[in-house]
Motif scaffolding. Structure first.
Motif, PDB file in Angstrom:
ATOM      1  N   LEU A 184     103.528 -32.447  74.100  1.00  7.97           N
ATOM      2  CA  LEU A 184     102.230 -33.008  74.448  1.00  7.97           C
ATOM      3  C   LEU A 184     101.359 -32.018  75.189  1.00  7.97           C
ATOM      4  O   LEU A 184     101.870 -31.085  75.798  1.00  7.97           O
ATOM      5  CB  LEU A 184     102.417 -34.236  75.347  1.00  7.97           C
ATOM      6  N   ASP A 185     100.067 -32.256  75.146  1.00  6.53           N
ATOM      7  CA  ASP A 185      99.213 -31.453  75.996  1.00  6.53           C
ATOM      8  C   ASP A 185      99.080 -32.171  77.335  1.00  6.53           C
ATOM      9  O   ASP A 185      99.560 -33.277  77.525  1.00  6.53           O
ATOM     10  CB  ASP A 185      97.863 -31.188  75.322  1.00  6.53           C
ATOM     11  N   ARG A 186      98.397 -31.506  78.248  1.00  2.00           N
ATOM     12  CA  ARG A 186      98.308 -31.967  79.610  1.00  2.00           C
ATOM     13  C   ARG A 186      97.746 -33.388  79.742  1.00  2.00           C
ATOM     14  O   ARG A 186      98.307 -34.228  80.450  1.00  2.00           O
ATOM     15  CB  ARG A 186      97.405 -30.967  80.341  1.00  2.00           C
ATOM     16  N   THR A 187      96.690 -33.676  79.034  1.00  6.19           N
ATOM     17  CA  THR A 187      96.059 -34.996  79.147  1.00  6.19           C
ATOM     18  C   THR A 187      97.014 -36.094  78.698  1.00  6.19           C
ATOM     19  O   THR A 187      97.231 -37.076  79.405  1.00  6.19           O
ATOM     20  CB  THR A 187      94.793 -35.055  78.264  1.00  6.19           C
ATOM     21  N   ALA A 333      98.702 -27.271  70.700  1.00  6.50           N
ATOM     22  CA  ALA A 333      98.137 -26.588  71.863  1.00  6.50           C
ATOM     23  C   ALA A 333      96.814 -25.897  71.481  1.00  6.50           C
ATOM     24  O   ALA A 333      96.642 -25.453  70.356  1.00  6.50           O
ATOM     25  CB  ALA A 333      99.116 -25.561  72.382  1.00  6.50           C
ATOM     26  N   ASP A 334      95.885 -25.835  72.441  1.00  8.40           N
ATOM     27  CA  ASP A 334      94.626 -25.150  72.177  1.00  8.40           C
ATOM     28  C   ASP A 334      94.850 -23.642  72.232  1.00  8.40           C
ATOM     29  O   ASP A 334      95.478 -23.131  73.144  1.00  8.40           O
ATOM     30  CB  ASP A 334      93.592 -25.544  73.244  1.00  8.40           C
ATOM     31  N   LYS A 335      94.355 -22.966  71.226  1.00 12.78           N
ATOM     32  CA  LYS A 335      94.460 -21.493  71.209  1.00 12.78           C
ATOM     33  C   LYS A 335      93.055 -20.962  70.969  1.00 12.78           C
ATOM     34  O   LYS A 335      92.163 -21.705  70.549  1.00 12.78           O
ATOM     35  CB  LYS A 335      95.367 -21.059  70.053  1.00 12.78           C
ATOM     36  N   PRO A 336      92.857 -19.649  71.183  1.00 12.22           N
ATOM     37  CA  PRO A 336      91.514 -19.102  70.971  1.00 12.22           C
ATOM     38  C   PRO A 336      90.985 -19.357  69.555  1.00 12.22           C
ATOM     39  O   PRO A 336      89.789 -19.543  69.359  1.00 12.22           O
ATOM     40  CB  PRO A 336      91.719 -17.603  71.198  1.00 12.22           C
ATOM     41  N   ASP A 337      91.858 -19.380  68.562  1.00 15.89           N
ATOM     42  CA  ASP A 337      91.366 -19.535  67.189  1.00 15.89           C
ATOM     43  C   ASP A 337      91.412 -20.980  66.695  1.00 15.89           C
ATOM     44  O   ASP A 337      91.285 -21.247  65.515  1.00 15.89           O
ATOM     45  CB  ASP A 337      92.162 -18.636  66.240  1.00 15.89           C
ATOM     46  N   THR A 338      91.660 -21.926  67.594  1.00 16.54           N
ATOM     47  CA  THR A 338      91.686 -23.324  67.151  1.00 16.54           C
ATOM     48  C   THR A 338      90.516 -24.076  67.760  1.00 16.54           C
ATOM     49  O   THR A 338      89.960 -23.671  68.776  1.00 16.54           O
ATOM     50  CB  THR A 338      92.975 -24.051  67.602  1.00 16.54           C
ATOM     51  N   ARG A 339      90.148 -25.148  67.096  1.00 11.43           N
ATOM     52  CA  ARG A 339      89.177 -26.064  67.672  1.00 11.43           C
ATOM     53  C   ARG A 339      89.774 -27.449  67.561  1.00 11.43           C
ATOM     54  O   ARG A 339      90.643 -27.691  66.736  1.00 11.43           O
ATOM     55  CB  ARG A 339      87.859 -25.983  66.909  1.00 11.43           C
ATOM     56  N   ALA A 340      89.305 -28.355  68.406  1.00 10.04           N
ATOM     57  CA  ALA A 340      89.936 -29.675  68.375  1.00 10.04           C
ATOM     58  C   ALA A 340      88.896 -30.776  68.440  1.00 10.04           C
ATOM     59  O   ALA A 340      87.833 -30.604  69.029  1.00 10.04           O
ATOM     60  CB  ALA A 340      90.910 -29.817  69.537  1.00 10.04           C
ATOM     61  N   VAL A 355      93.996 -30.908  66.092  1.00  3.62           N
ATOM     62  CA  VAL A 355      93.758 -29.476  66.216  1.00  3.62           C
ATOM     63  C   VAL A 355      93.518 -28.882  64.823  1.00  3.62           C
ATOM     64  O   VAL A 355      94.242 -29.173  63.878  1.00  3.62           O
ATOM     65  CB  VAL A 355      94.963 -28.788  66.878  1.00  3.62           C
ATOM     66  N   ILE A 356      92.445 -28.059  64.746  1.00  2.00           N
ATOM     67  CA  ILE A 356      92.029 -27.520  63.456  1.00  2.00           C
ATOM     68  C   ILE A 356      91.916 -25.998  63.530  1.00  2.00           C
ATOM     69  O   ILE A 356      91.410 -25.464  64.516  1.00  2.00           O
ATOM     70  CB  ILE A 356      90.677 -28.150  63.043  1.00  2.00           C
ATOM     71  N   ARG A 357      92.464 -25.340  62.512  1.00  2.00           N
ATOM     72  CA  ARG A 357      92.293 -23.890  62.440  1.00  2.00           C
ATOM     73  C   ARG A 357      91.827 -23.550  61.027  1.00  2.00           C
ATOM     74  O   ARG A 357      92.396 -24.061  60.063  1.00  2.00           O
ATOM     75  CB  ARG A 357      93.607 -23.165  62.739  1.00  2.00           C
ATOM     76  N   ASP A 358      90.808 -22.734  60.935  1.00  2.00           N
ATOM     77  CA  ASP A 358      90.244 -22.340  59.643  1.00  2.00           C
ATOM     78  C   ASP A 358      89.964 -23.552  58.767  1.00  2.00           C
ATOM     79  O   ASP A 358      90.292 -23.570  57.579  1.00  2.00           O
ATOM     80  CB  ASP A 358      91.209 -21.417  58.872  1.00  2.00           C
ATOM     81  N   GLY A 359      89.457 -24.606  59.373  1.00  2.00           N
ATOM     82  CA  GLY A 359      89.105 -25.783  58.590  1.00  2.00           C
ATOM     83  C   GLY A 359      90.284 -26.663  58.202  1.00  2.00           C
ATOM     84  O   GLY A 359      90.114 -27.668  57.530  1.00  2.00           O
ATOM     85  N   LYS A 360      91.490 -26.276  58.632  1.00  2.00           N
ATOM     86  CA  LYS A 360      92.650 -27.084  58.259  1.00  2.00           C
ATOM     87  C   LYS A 360      93.268 -27.764  59.468  1.00  2.00           C
ATOM     88  O   LYS A 360      93.329 -27.192  60.549  1.00  2.00           O
ATOM     89  CB  LYS A 360      93.706 -26.192  57.602  1.00  2.00           C
ATOM     90  N   VAL A 361      93.745 -28.972  59.236  1.00  2.00           N
ATOM     91  CA  VAL A 361      94.408 -29.699  60.317  1.00  2.00           C
ATOM     92  C   VAL A 361      95.788 -29.091  60.519  1.00  2.00           C
ATOM     93  O   VAL A 361      96.587 -29.025  59.591  1.00  2.00           O
ATOM     94  CB  VAL A 361      94.566 -31.190  59.957  1.00  2.00           C
ATOM     95  N   ILE A 362      96.071 -28.643  61.754  1.00  2.00           N
ATOM     96  CA  ILE A 362      97.391 -28.033  61.965  1.00  2.00           C
ATOM     97  C   ILE A 362      98.227 -28.778  62.997  1.00  2.00           C
ATOM     98  O   ILE A 362      99.408 -28.499  63.155  1.00  2.00           O
ATOM     99  CB  ILE A 362      97.266 -26.555  62.390  1.00  2.00           C
ATOM    100  N   GLY A 363      97.611 -29.705  63.696  1.00  2.00           N
ATOM    101  CA  GLY A 363      98.411 -30.422  64.680  1.00  2.00           C
ATOM    102  C   GLY A 363      97.659 -31.611  65.227  1.00  2.00           C
ATOM    103  O   GLY A 363      96.445 -31.739  65.038  1.00  2.00           O
ATOM    104  N   ALA A 364      98.406 -32.529  65.863  1.00  2.00           N
ATOM    105  CA  ALA A 364      97.766 -33.706  66.430  1.00  2.00           C
ATOM    106  C   ALA A 364      98.605 -34.269  67.566  1.00  2.00           C
ATOM    107  O   ALA A 364      99.830 -34.146  67.575  1.00  2.00           O
ATOM    108  CB  ALA A 364      97.590 -34.777  65.353  1.00  2.00           C
ATOM    109  N   VAL A 365      97.909 -34.845  68.515  1.00  2.00           N
ATOM    110  CA  VAL A 365      98.573 -35.568  69.600  1.00  2.00           C
ATOM    111  C   VAL A 365      97.886 -36.916  69.703  1.00  2.00           C
ATOM    112  O   VAL A 365      96.660 -36.994  69.724  1.00  2.00           O
ATOM    113  CB  VAL A 365      98.392 -34.843  70.960  1.00  2.00           C
ATOM    114  N   LEU A 366      98.678 -37.972  69.725  1.00  2.00           N
ATOM    115  CA  LEU A 366      98.090 -39.310  69.849  1.00  2.00           C
ATOM    116  C   LEU A 366      98.784 -40.036  70.982  1.00  2.00           C
ATOM    117  O   LEU A 366     100.004 -39.990  71.107  1.00  2.00           O
ATOM    118  CB  LEU A 366      98.280 -40.121  68.561  1.00  2.00           C
TER     119      LEU A 366
END
Ligand code: FAD
Ligand code: SF4
Ligand code: FES
Lengths: 810, 110
Positions: A184-187, A333-340, A355-366
């Motif tokens: 999980l991420d911090r939140t 996790a958030d990385k410099p090349d990812t957006r969420a 979490v999205i990188r290069d337009g692709k979904v690469i991860g999720a936290v719910l």
């Protein structure tokens, strides 16, 4: 001669591989399996549920002894293989058994990692891995109070939840600042912590354990910062290590795990490995979904079927703790090349992140609402390009509105995975329904294994079923009222009306029940429907009533009963209280308790004492046991309260007197509050009345039980007479359309509030309903009185015969 | 083996049962529709539910506590649950009097 397969390890991955292999090539091999544990193959995942009290040990067996027999598998349990002779192709066990192989599968799983703390060998220090550990915890909880779980990951939290359910005080020690920091991420992690704290878990974060205290048995734990905590039990859940000792001593190549290629082959010919002990492309997995995938590939390999090989897996995790919904998958996790894309709603306790990188979904936290989990997971696995519609990915087409389960299923492609554990796609389930005629979750489970492991996908499986079977995508699955018939509630009631059936026997005969005398599900239901349709003609069938209703008292776990006298509106008098107290003393009632519905409960009464007690009490039965009106809870209202605008007590008493003894599909609870402060909690009742200035609000369909539901507002009325009128019409409509055992909360959702409103809208319809309810009410007699007065009935409360052992043995 | 008189068949309603206590041993005597009687120990092998209070269908009883289904002919618990309840032989004479046949050990052991 058949070739010989030997498998070392009788766990989830290995046996799943054998199961799949048997399907592909049933008669190709002679199979022998060795397992260190004394049990047949069981579902390790569900140990958490056993510990939490949601499942029994016997519920978690995947393949029982007879499965091995039927498939001609020789199973050695309680045998640990300690030697593989790769030259002569033989394995040997500590029990002295030696078996030759042509093909050998190593599926030895992993070992829990035990922190090498001083004192870790003390009694009361355990891991959480197998049935034995589970039993140790259950036993410990009987004798001891305090438990510490080291490790705030998935397993640790599930262990902690289980120990809480066993009434222990539980502290979780975690080295990181955040729980489940690997998933999980911090939140999400903070939200999780808050929820678990609410459930009673304590946390010691950023703590490093130094030593375990105590003489023979653990008494405490010391941390590197010098602080200590007392405890009677330490559960270590800090991680696992692939179990590779056997492979290592046999000269098989190992790294962290047993090194395998895409076909699950080790470097030694004819030796394979699957499961947690195997390392593929540098990864050793610790969840079943990838292990089952590996098993599938190896099964093909052994059956001689072409396969593209195992390519590695993206994993998702879910926490199996009641009341907490957490899901994570892929790279979160958030990385410099990812957006969420994130959604956080502190009011509902919901957090979602994709979490999205290069337009692709690469991860999720719910967190809080994980209904999008399988959809997002499918996107991650498919590497779907979502450029330009990133937000829709999280928020759905409706822009934030949650999609219903059916919409979701409709929008899923056929190869999207529904059951992650067993890798079952939507398409496979649809096929099972259409081609093999599966029509229930259980059949789907038997046929495809979907929902057979962690069970998290059950709601989604149900949605797929409904989606396929309902003609226009809305109709629900047709299921009989019990296993004795395929007819549903409406068809049965229709037949009772249409063919004038008046006894259960007739119904079963005419409608061709498969069991001639029915079962414990349909018999009480038929008895109810018959009485509802034919209040006058139908004679109550005592033998079809559940014990509580037959004996007019609640049966308790030790076979004693509880007695609850009627106390209208929760109001009593000193005189009645005295009488109740005296009778409680006379019959040596071990526990006197006030119920949630404001009545007095006398618990622990012997069956033979019931009629005597009722006679002495000389009060009406409180019906705390029936599918009837239980209580009308009230607040003090205008009688005493400085806020009260109406007479809540008086209204409650009127309602209770009016509807007591009425048979309903399930129990009915009511409440009346004297003002919108709602102290009687009327908005979680089947029928709630809340006074407002100059009138009353009528609320329906609430429930405070297993599934909390707040009421819907039915209407507002002005007078007490109107309250009685609407409540009567509402109850009768529920009586006539509810399924047996269906609480109003489920009923309101099934038939819809609007339908109910329409049915009660016109004065004429209400009057007709009330006429019918009056007819039923007129026929009601107090059951306690009836039994006290009738010798025949009273007799059944005492043993037919009682003789002392001495008199017989002399 | 002891033969013990335990009342008359007319004292039990069809699809119901009555309890007989012999020392500390509690036995439930069931009467099926049609009049056949059977006797088993009044203790569910699951969590000791009083089987005498269960719903009787054909020659089965459903335990009132958690709905296990038990065959009254032999006391065997029906799948998916497992286990067995001690069954006792009952004999009914022409006048409807019922006799239980019980090993002395079971009376002593109870
Ligand atoms: C409490 C708990 C909860 C879990 N929850 C989840 C979850 O929610 N989702 C999920 O995906 N996963 C979960 N897991 C993990 C999952 O159970 C494992 O990934 C899976 O069981 C691994 O399968 P396996 O066959 O590799 O090993 P195992 O199932 O451990 O089987 C290995 C077997 O081999 C035997 N063995 C070892 N060495 C020998 C030998 N030399 N000779 C004979 N027998 C031997 C062992 O006794 C063991 O029975 C959970 C695990 C635990 C303990
Ligand atoms: S609901 Fe209103 S009237 Fe009733 S006790 Fe509470 S404050 Fe008083
Ligand atoms: S005690 Fe009989 S089913 Fe549980």
């Amino acid at each position: 001669m058949k070739k010989k397969i030997v498998m070392v390890g009788n766990g989830m991955a290995g046996v799943s591989c054998i199961e799949q292999m048997l399907k592909l090539a049933p008669n190709r091999y002679e199979i022998t399996i060795f397992g260190s544990e004394p049990h047949p193959n069981y579902n390790r995942i569900l140990l958490s549920s056993v510990l939490a009290g949601d499942a029994d040990m016997k519920d978690i067996v995947i393949n029982d002894w007879s499965w091995y027999e039927e498939n001609h598998i020789t199973l050695y349990t309680g045998h640990t293989v300690n030697k593989i002779d790769t030259e002569r192709k033989l394995v040997r066990t500590d029990g002295g058994v030696s078996v030759p192989y042509d093909e050998l599968i190593i599926a030895t799983g992993s070992l829990p990692f035990m922190l090498p703390l001083p004192g870790a060998d003390k009694e009361g220090v355990i891991a959480f891995r197998d049935i034995k550990d589970c039993e140790t915890m259950i036993e410990a909880a009987k004798k001891y109070k305090k438990a510490v779980v080291i490790g705030g990951g998935l397993l640790g939290l599930e262990a902690a939840r289980g120990l809480l359910n066993l009434n222990m005080e539980v502290s979780v020690v975690h080295i990181n600042e955040y729980l489940m920091n690997l998933q999980l991420d911090r939140t999400a992690s903070l939200l999780l912590q808050q929820e678990l704290e609410r459930q009673g878990m304590k946390f010691l974060l950023k703590k490093n354990s130094e030593s375990i205290l105590g003489k023979k048995r653990v008494t405490g734990l010391r941390f590197t910062d010098g602080s200590e905590i007392e405890t009677d039990l330490v559960v270590m859940a800090v991680g696992i290590r692939p179990n590779i000792a056997l492979a290592k001593s046999s000269g098989i190549e190992i790294n962290r795990g047993i090194v395998v290629n895409d076909l699950l082959e080790t470097n030694v010919p004819n030796i394979y490995s699957v499961g947690e002990c195997a390392e593929h492309r540098g990864v050793a997995y610790g969840l079943v979904a990838p292990l089952y995938e590996q098993g599938g590939v190896l099964a093909k390999r052994l059956a001689g079927i072409e396969t593209a090989g195992y390519q590695g897996s993206v994993v998702s995790t879910k926490l199996k703790v009641s009341g907490v919904d957490v899901f994570s998958a892929g790279e979160y996790a958030d990385k410099p090349d990812t957006r969420a894309v994130r959604v956080q709603d502190d009011f509902e306790g919901i957090y979602k992140k994709v979490v999205i990188r290069d337009g692709k979904v690469i991860g999720a936290v719910l967190f809080g609402d994980i209904s999008d989990g399988s959809r997002l997971f499918a996107m991650i696995r498919n590497g779907e390009d979502v450029t330009g519609k990133e937000k829709t990915v999280l928020l759905g087409e409706g822009g934030g509105k949650a999609k219903s389960g059916l919409d979701l299923v409709a929008s899923m492609s056929d190869d999207e995975i529904v059951c992650g554990c067993n890798g079952v796609s939507k398409g496979a389930i649809v096929q099972a329904v259409q081609e093999k005629g599966c029509s229930s979750i259980n059949e789907i489970k038997a046929c495809t294994k979907a929902s057979a492991s962690c069970g998290g996908c059950k709601p989604l499986v149900a949605d797929v079923l409904t989606y396929v079977l309902g003609a226009d995508g809305v109709k629900t699955v047709k299921e009989g009222i019990c296993g004795c018939t395929t007819l549903g509630r409406d068809e049965v009631v229709e037949a009772i009306r249409g063919m004038r059936l008046t006894t259960s026997k007739e119904v079963m005969n005419v409608l061709e029940w498969s069991n001639t005398e029915g079962c414990s599900k349909c018999r009480p239901a038929l008895n109810y429907y018959l009485a509802m349709v034919w209040p006058e003609e139908h004679e109550d069938e005592r033998e079809s009533r559940f014990v509580n209703e037959r004996n007019h008292a609640n049966i308790q776990k030790d076979g004693t009963y509880s007695v609850v006298p009627r106390m209208y509106g929760g109001v009593t008098t000193p005189k009645d209280l005295k009488k109740i107290a005296e009778i409680a003393e006379k019959y040596e009632v071990p526990l006197v308790k006030v119920t949630g519905g404001q009545r007095i409960d006398l618990l622990g009464v012997k069956k033979e004492d019931l009629p005597g007690m009722w006679a002495d009490l000389d009060m009406p039965s409180g019906y705390a046991y029936g599918k009837t009106l239980r209580t009308v809870k009230t607040c003090v209202g205008s009688t005493f309260c400085r806020f009260g605008t109406q007479d809540a007590i008086g209204m409650g008493i009127q309602l209770e007197k009016k509807f007591e003894r009425l048979g309903t599909p399930a129990k009915v609870k009511m409440a009346v509050s004297g003002c919108p402060r709602n102290c009687a909690e009327a908005t979680i009742k089947d029928f709630g009345v809340v006074a407002i200035d100059g009138g009353w609000e009528l609320h329906v369909g609430g429930n405070g039980g297993t599934k909390l539901r707040g009421t819907d507002l039915l209407c507002k009325v002005k007078t007490e007479e109107e309250v009685l009128e609407w409540s009567g019409a509402y109850l009768q409509y529920y009586r006539e359309t509810g399924k047996y055992n269906e609480r109003t909360a489920e009923w309101v959702e099934r038939v819809g509030l609007d339908t109910i409103k329409v049915a009660l809208e016109s004065k004429e319809d209400r009057t007709a309903l009330i006429e019918r309810i009056e007819k039923a009410l007129d026929l009601m007699k107090d059951p306690w009185k009836e039994i006290i007065e009738q010798q025949e009935l009273r007799k059944t409360f005492v043993p037919m015969e009682e003789q002392s052992a001495e008199s017989i043995l002399k | 083996m002891k033969r013990i008189h335990v009342g008359n068949i007319s004292e039990i309603a069809e699809k119901r049962s009555r309890v007989v206590r012999i020392g500390a041993l509690e036995i439930a005597v069931f009467k099926f529709s049609g009049g056949t009687v059977r006797a088993i120990e009044n203790r569910c092998p699951h969590k000791a539910g009083k089987l005498s209070e269960g719903i009787v269908c054909d020659h089965h009883v459903f335990c009132p506590l958690h709905d296990w289904k038990i065959n009254l002919h032999d006391g065997v618990v029906q799948a998916p649950d497992e286990g067995c309840v001690t069954a006792f032989q009952v004999e009914v004479d022409e006048s409807g009097d019922m006799y239980l046949h019980i090993e002395e050990e079971s009376i002593r052991a109870s």
